[in-house]
Design an enzyme around this catalytic site. Structure first.
Site, PDB file in Angstrom:
ATOM      1  N   ARG A 126      -0.559  -1.193  -6.409  1.00 55.82           N
ATOM      2  CA  ARG A 126      -0.849  -2.447  -5.709  1.00 55.82           C
ATOM      3  C   ARG A 126      -1.735  -3.360  -6.569  1.00 55.82           C
ATOM      4  NH1 ARG A 126      -1.186  -4.584  -0.349  1.00 55.82           N
ATOM      5  NH2 ARG A 126      -3.250  -5.316   0.247  1.00 55.82           N
TER       6      ARG A 126
ATOM      7  N   HIS B 107      -6.036 -10.232   2.580  1.00 57.53           N
ATOM      8  CA  HIS B 107      -7.476 -10.151   2.372  1.00 57.53           C
ATOM      9  C   HIS B 107      -8.155 -11.320   3.085  1.00 57.53           C
ATOM     10  CE1 HIS B 107      -7.163  -7.607  -1.585  1.00 57.53           C
ATOM     11  NE2 HIS B 107      -7.097  -6.871  -0.499  1.00 57.53           N
TER      12      HIS B 107
ATOM     13  N   LYS C 223      -2.102  -0.237   7.815  1.00 62.35           N
ATOM     14  CA  LYS C 223      -3.554  -0.446   7.854  1.00 62.35           C
ATOM     15  C   LYS C 223      -3.954  -1.613   8.751  1.00 62.35           C
ATOM     16  CE  LYS C 223      -7.618  -1.235   4.983  1.00 62.35           C
ATOM     17  NZ  LYS C 223      -8.132  -1.362   3.620  1.00 62.35           N
TER      18      LYS C 223
ATOM     19  N   HIS D 102      -3.596   3.397  -5.628  1.00 64.50           N
ATOM     20  CA  HIS D 102      -3.974   1.980  -5.540  1.00 64.50           C
ATOM     21  C   HIS D 102      -3.645   1.223  -6.817  1.00 64.50           C
ATOM     22  CE1 HIS D 102      -5.700   1.050  -1.711  1.00 64.50           C
ATOM     23  NE2 HIS D 102      -6.496   2.104  -1.729  1.00 64.50           N
TER      24      HIS D 102
ATOM     25  N   TYR E  48     -10.720  -6.954  -6.123  1.00 66.49           N
ATOM     26  CA  TYR E  48      -9.762  -5.874  -5.918  1.00 66.49           C
ATOM     27  C   TYR E  48      -8.846  -5.686  -7.129  1.00 66.49           C
ATOM     28  CZ  TYR E  48      -6.088  -3.054  -3.788  1.00 66.49           C
ATOM     29  OH  TYR E  48      -5.169  -2.060  -3.516  1.00 66.49           O
TER      30      TYR E  48
ATOM     31  N   ARG F 188       0.859  -1.183   0.000  1.00 65.65           N
ATOM     32  CA  ARG F 188       0.000   0.000   0.000  1.00 65.65           C
ATOM     33  C   ARG F 188       0.898   1.238   0.000  1.00 65.65           C
ATOM     34  NH1 ARG F 188      -2.331  -3.496   3.622  1.00 65.65           N
ATOM     35  NH2 ARG F 188      -4.463  -4.109   3.096  1.00 65.65           N
TER      36      ARG F 188
END
Length: 182
Positions: free
Chosen positions: A126, A149, A64, A123, A158, A40
């Protein structure tokens, strides 16, 4: 906030890398690290030289998730790292701001670096990593683990695979031949 997609086209990845490298080696290196590690942006920006100097692996605590993460740096990325950090001190941030003394660029600056290049955001880096990892390895369980995840379906959505599959399924789907309706 616009939903960004991975860069699916390998030529486009090369093109973006070339543009960024001409603009700034730092900006190019940010793109390389993001697309090659899948980190990230918040984790990329807090990296320091000591985290990557003379290392094959990097260990961090994800901002995160607060989970530990250890990942391999590919040989070609290690060469770029060595060129990039040659004149830097161990406590220097990898992606230094030109403002202040040894401050990392802000997330907003990273976004600005990338958004000048159509449909690309922080994003995207990633997601691009994930998309190409999945295309080459076809191992959604491993990618799910790499991304921390909770389910494979989240990982596929994603990285845009779910959308790709939906598009392919609908590509030649016609209930009737609409051109023959009079």
């Amino acid at each position: 906030m616009n939903l960004v997609q991975p860069i699916r086209d390998l030529e486009k990845i090369q093109e973006v890398a070339t543009i960024l490298k001409k603009r700034s080696f730092r900006d190019y290196f940010l793109f390389v690290m993001g697309t090659q590690t899948g980190l990230r942006i918040s984790d990329l920006l807090k990296l320091r030289v000591q985290d990557v100097r003379n290392r094959t692996h990097v260990s961090i605590i994800e901002k995160k998730t607060k989970k530990p993460k250890r990942f391999l740096l590919s040989p070609s990325v290690r060469v770029i790292i060595n060129d990039y950090i040659e004149e830097m001190k161990d406590d220097d941030y990898l992606f230094q701001s030109r403002k202040g003394s040894n401050q990392p660029i802000l997330r907003q600056r990273a976004y600005a670096i990338l958004t000048g290049l159509e449909e690309i955001g922080t994003h995207t880096l990633r997601k691009t990593f994930g998309y190409h990892f999945y295309q080459r390895k076809k191992d959604v369980a491993m990618l799910q683990q790499l991304f921390n995840h909770s389910a494979p379906s989240i990982t596929l959505k994603y990285i845009g695979i779910t959308q790709d599959l939906q598009d392919k399924a609908l590509e030649d789907f016609e209930i009737v031949d609409w051109s023959n309706v009079h």
